[in-house]
Enzyme design. Sequence first.
Site, mmCIF file in Angstrom:
data_model
loop_
_atom_site.group_PDB
_atom_site.id
_atom_site.type_symbol
_atom_site.label_atom_id
_atom_site.label_comp_id
_atom_site.label_asym_id
_atom_site.label_seq_id
_atom_site.Cartn_x
_atom_site.Cartn_y
_atom_site.Cartn_z
ATOM 1 N N HIS A 121 38.134 90.317 65.793
ATOM 2 C CA HIS A 121 37.088 89.311 66.021
ATOM 3 C C HIS A 121 37.626 87.971 66.516
ATOM 4 O O HIS A 121 37.073 86.906 66.190
ATOM 5 C CB HIS A 121 36.290 89.093 64.729
ATOM 6 C CG HIS A 121 35.841 90.365 64.096
ATOM 7 N ND1 HIS A 121 34.770 91.094 64.571
ATOM 8 C CD2 HIS A 121 36.345 91.083 63.048
ATOM 9 C CE1 HIS A 121 34.620 92.185 63.836
ATOM 10 N NE2 HIS A 121 35.570 92.208 62.911
ATOM 11 N N CYS A 122 38.703 87.993 67.279
ATOM 12 C CA CYS A 122 39.327 86.757 67.782
ATOM 13 C C CYS A 122 39.702 85.816 66.640
ATOM 14 O O CYS A 122 39.703 84.590 66.802
ATOM 15 C CB CYS A 122 38.410 86.025 68.762
ATOM 16 S SG CYS A 122 38.104 86.955 70.281
ATOM 17 N N ALA A 123 39.989 86.393 65.482
ATOM 18 C CA ALA A 123 40.440 85.620 64.316
ATOM 19 C C ALA A 123 41.565 86.421 63.660
ATOM 20 O O ALA A 123 41.492 86.798 62.493
ATOM 21 C CB ALA A 123 39.295 85.377 63.343
ATOM 22 N N SER A 163 39.989 81.963 67.303
ATOM 23 C CA SER A 163 41.029 81.542 68.242
ATOM 24 C C SER A 163 40.634 80.285 69.020
ATOM 25 O O SER A 163 41.492 79.493 69.409
ATOM 26 C CB SER A 163 41.341 82.676 69.228
ATOM 27 O OG SER A 163 41.968 83.749 68.565
#
Length: 394
Positions: free
Chosen positions: A294-296, A59
Site C-alpha cells: 500500500h505504498c507504506a 511514501s
Amino acid sequence: IPEEVRKTCADFLGAPDSDYEIFFTGNTTEGINLVAGSMARADKKDTEPVIVGTLMEHSSNELPWRTVHGHTLIRLPIDQEGFIDPQSLAQLLEDYNRKGTYGKKRIRLVAISAASNVLGTCNRLEEISEIVHQYDARLLVDGAQLVAHRKADIAAKGYDYFVFSAHKVYAPFGSGALVARKGLLNYTPQEKESILSAGEENLAGIAAMGKAFEILGRVGMDLIETREQELSAYLLGELQKIPGIKLVGIKEYEAPRLAQRVGVIPFNLGNMVSFSVGKKLALHYGIGVRVGCHCAHILVKHVLGVGPGLERFQRIMQTLIPAMSFPGLVRVSLGIENTKDEVDAFLSALRQISTGDKKRTADCSRKEMKQIIPDYSETFQEKVFGSFQANKSK
C-alpha cells in the site's frame, strides 16, 4: 473556476483566506514536494534542522523528506494499534529544541498522516499540534486519507501545512491541493505565481474537486463519520468470526479507540498471500480491495515482522523472479456509498474463500464487468443521497 473552488476548499477545510493560501497541485506528493523544496531554502541559523516523521507514513509523506538538503529525517514509533504517543513526541522536542541534547540539531517540522492509509488510525492531531508549536516547530498533515471521512478543521487545529489528493474525495481528473499558512513558504512572489499558474492549468480537475466538496458538504461530514463508524464496528465484529482471519491494528469492534479510525481495515487470511485473496475477491465475487504494501512499506513490514535479513532476501528474489508475490496485507475500505448489504456480501465471499468453497470458481467475464460497472455507477448517487437523506429526516 479556480477562485470559486479555492473558496469552496477554504470553507470545507476550515482554512480562511486571511490565514492560509491554497495551491492547486496534481496530488498529495506534489504538495509535499513544494513544502520540502521550501524547507531546503530555509535559513539554517547555525543549526542542523531535523524533520520528524512516523512509521505509519505513506511514501508520499516519507520519500520527499529523505532528500531535503541539509536536513535529517527521524521517525516516531507506533503502538500495536498504530498510534503514536504524543508525550514521546513532546520528549523528543524537549531533548532536541530546548535541552540541546543532540548538539546543533533542532526539529523544524513534524510531518504526520491525519489517518493511516493502511491501519485507518487517526492520531490526536489537535494535541500534537499544540505540542509541536510549543517547541517552535511546524506541523504538516497529510490529509489524503481523512478529507472524505472527517472534518479537517485546519485553522481550529492549528495545522501549518495540509495536503491531499482530490481523487480521495471521489473527484476525477487528477487534482489536489496544498494549504499553507501564509508567510511560511520560502518562495519569491514570482515563484509563487508560477506555482499557482501551473496548478490552475487543470481546470477539469479543479472543478471536479469543488463539486466533490459541495456534495460531501450536502451529505454532512458528521453523518458520514457516524455511518462509517457503524459499518466499521459491524465489519470488525463479523471479521473476527471468520476462520483464519488475522486482523492488524485495532482488532476489537468494541475497542476504546475505535472512534479514532476511519473505515480502513487491514487483514490477512490463513496462509494465503494478500495478492491471492485480492484476486479471488475480484475475479470470483466482483469485490475490489487493495493488497500488498500500500505504498507504506515501512509500516507493513513493521506490523508483519519483516526484519532486515528477510527484506534483503526478498530483494534478491524479486530481482530473480519479478512476478513473485511477497508478504503484504489485504485492505478493505468503506466509503459513503457502501451499505450493510455490501459489507455482508464481502463477508460471505471471505467465508467461502477461507473454507475453500469451490462453488464460485468461474471468473467474471469482460462482458459481465462491462455491465456491472455502469449499473453500479448509475445507482451510486441514488444510494448515497437516498440513504443519507433518509437518515437526516429521522
